[in-house]
Design a protein around this motif. Structure first.
Motif, PDB file in Angstrom:
ATOM      1  N   VAL A  82      52.999  54.928  66.004  1.00 53.94           N
ATOM      2  CA  VAL A  82      53.364  53.556  65.602  1.00 53.94           C
ATOM      3  C   VAL A  82      54.812  53.269  65.972  1.00 53.94           C
ATOM      4  O   VAL A  82      55.126  52.204  66.514  1.00 53.94           O
ATOM      5  N   ALA A  83      55.694  54.225  65.718  1.00 59.14           N
ATOM      6  CA  ALA A  83      57.125  54.021  65.989  1.00 59.14           C
ATOM      7  C   ALA A  83      57.429  53.866  67.474  1.00 59.14           C
ATOM      8  O   ALA A  83      58.393  53.203  67.850  1.00 59.14           O
ATOM      9  N   ARG A  84      56.586  54.448  68.325  1.00 63.31           N
ATOM     10  CA  ARG A  84      56.840  54.438  69.768  1.00 63.31           C
ATOM     11  C   ARG A  84      55.879  53.523  70.528  1.00 63.31           C
ATOM     12  O   ARG A  84      55.625  53.721  71.709  1.00 63.31           O
ATOM     13  N   SER A  85      55.349  52.524  69.831  1.00 66.88           N
ATOM     14  CA  SER A  85      54.409  51.600  70.471  1.00 66.88           C
ATOM     15  C   SER A  85      54.544  50.219  69.848  1.00 66.88           C
ATOM     16  O   SER A  85      55.365  50.010  68.952  1.00 66.88           O
ATOM     17  N   GLU A  86      53.717  49.321  70.306  1.00 63.62           N
ATOM     18  CA  GLU A  86      53.637  47.977  69.739  1.00 63.62           C
ATOM     19  C   GLU A  86      52.505  47.890  68.722  1.00 63.62           C
ATOM     20  O   GLU A  86      52.175  46.805  68.242  1.00 63.62           O
ATOM     21  N   ALA A  87      51.904  49.015  68.386  1.00 65.03           N
ATOM     22  CA  ALA A  87      50.760  49.053  67.474  1.00 65.03           C
ATOM     23  C   ALA A  87      51.215  49.017  66.019  1.00 65.03           C
ATOM     24  O   ALA A  87      52.288  49.498  65.677  1.00 65.03           O
ATOM     25  N   SER A  88      50.342  48.478  65.187  1.00 70.07           N
ATOM     26  CA  SER A  88      50.583  48.535  63.744  1.00 70.07           C
ATOM     27  C   SER A  88      49.621  49.515  63.074  1.00 70.07           C
ATOM     28  O   SER A  88      49.777  49.822  61.896  1.00 70.07           O
ATOM     29  N   ILE A  89      48.632  49.994  63.822  1.00 75.04           N
ATOM     30  CA  ILE A  89      47.712  51.037  63.336  1.00 75.04           C
ATOM     31  C   ILE A  89      47.635  52.127  64.401  1.00 75.04           C
ATOM     32  O   ILE A  89      47.492  51.832  65.586  1.00 75.04           O
ATOM     33  N   ALA A  90      47.735  53.368  63.941  1.00 77.21           N
ATOM     34  CA  ALA A  90      47.565  54.500  64.862  1.00 77.21           C
ATOM     35  C   ALA A  90      46.767  55.587  64.170  1.00 77.21           C
ATOM     36  O   ALA A  90      46.977  55.869  62.990  1.00 77.21           O
TER      37      ALA A  90
END
Length: 154
Positions: A82-90
């Protein structure tokens, strides 16, 4: 799969994966559907411990203390994705697909992490010594179910 994609689109959620024992199969399953770029940001395949540290920011001390197949690592993998992407769910997976096991970690043990806006949860599933392909397939199915439940709860 279409339900997962539809809910993610409706809720405007981006998803990322952090995979070890599945080697990218979860990301592959999500992106089997055309047009998933609007809900899937990226997948991290971090098979080695060095990749987990470099790509996801896993703390070497956590690896040293708990080992790669642990809920602690699954948590850090999901949060790192999550911290290294544009995602809010991982979702993250780390486990022993087999063949083989150790004295403390049997074949078929998979640790899952799920990072969402509500926080991060982890769990361990003992699939058993089903064989490498079956453990990996069961892991993919379970990870997709975790994502779907998280999306439904948003």
């Amino acid at each position: 799969m279409s339900a997962l994609l539809d809910i993610a689109r409706t809720k405007g959620v981006m998803i990322a994966t952090a995979e070890s024992c599945t080697g990218g199969l979860i990301a592959g399953r999500i992106t089997d559907e055309p047009g998933t770029s609007d809900i899937f940001d990226r997948g991290f395949v971090t098979y080695s411990n060095a990749a987990k540290v470099e790509m996801l920011g896993i703390r070497p001390k956590t690896l040293e203390t708990h080992g790669a197949v642990s809920e602690e690592i699954a948590r850090e993998m999901a949060e790192g994705a999550v911290a290294r992407s544009e995602a809010s769910i991982a979702v993250s997976v780390t486990g022993i697909a087999g063949p083989g096991s150790s004295d403390t970690k049997p074949e078929g043990r998979v640790c899952f992490g799920l990072a969402t806006p509500a926080g991060t949860t982890t769990e361990t599933v003992e699939f058993g010594a089903l064989g490498r392909e079956q453990v990996r397939n069961a892991t993919v199915t379970h990870a997709l179910e975790l994502i779907l439940k998280a999306l439904q709860a948003l």
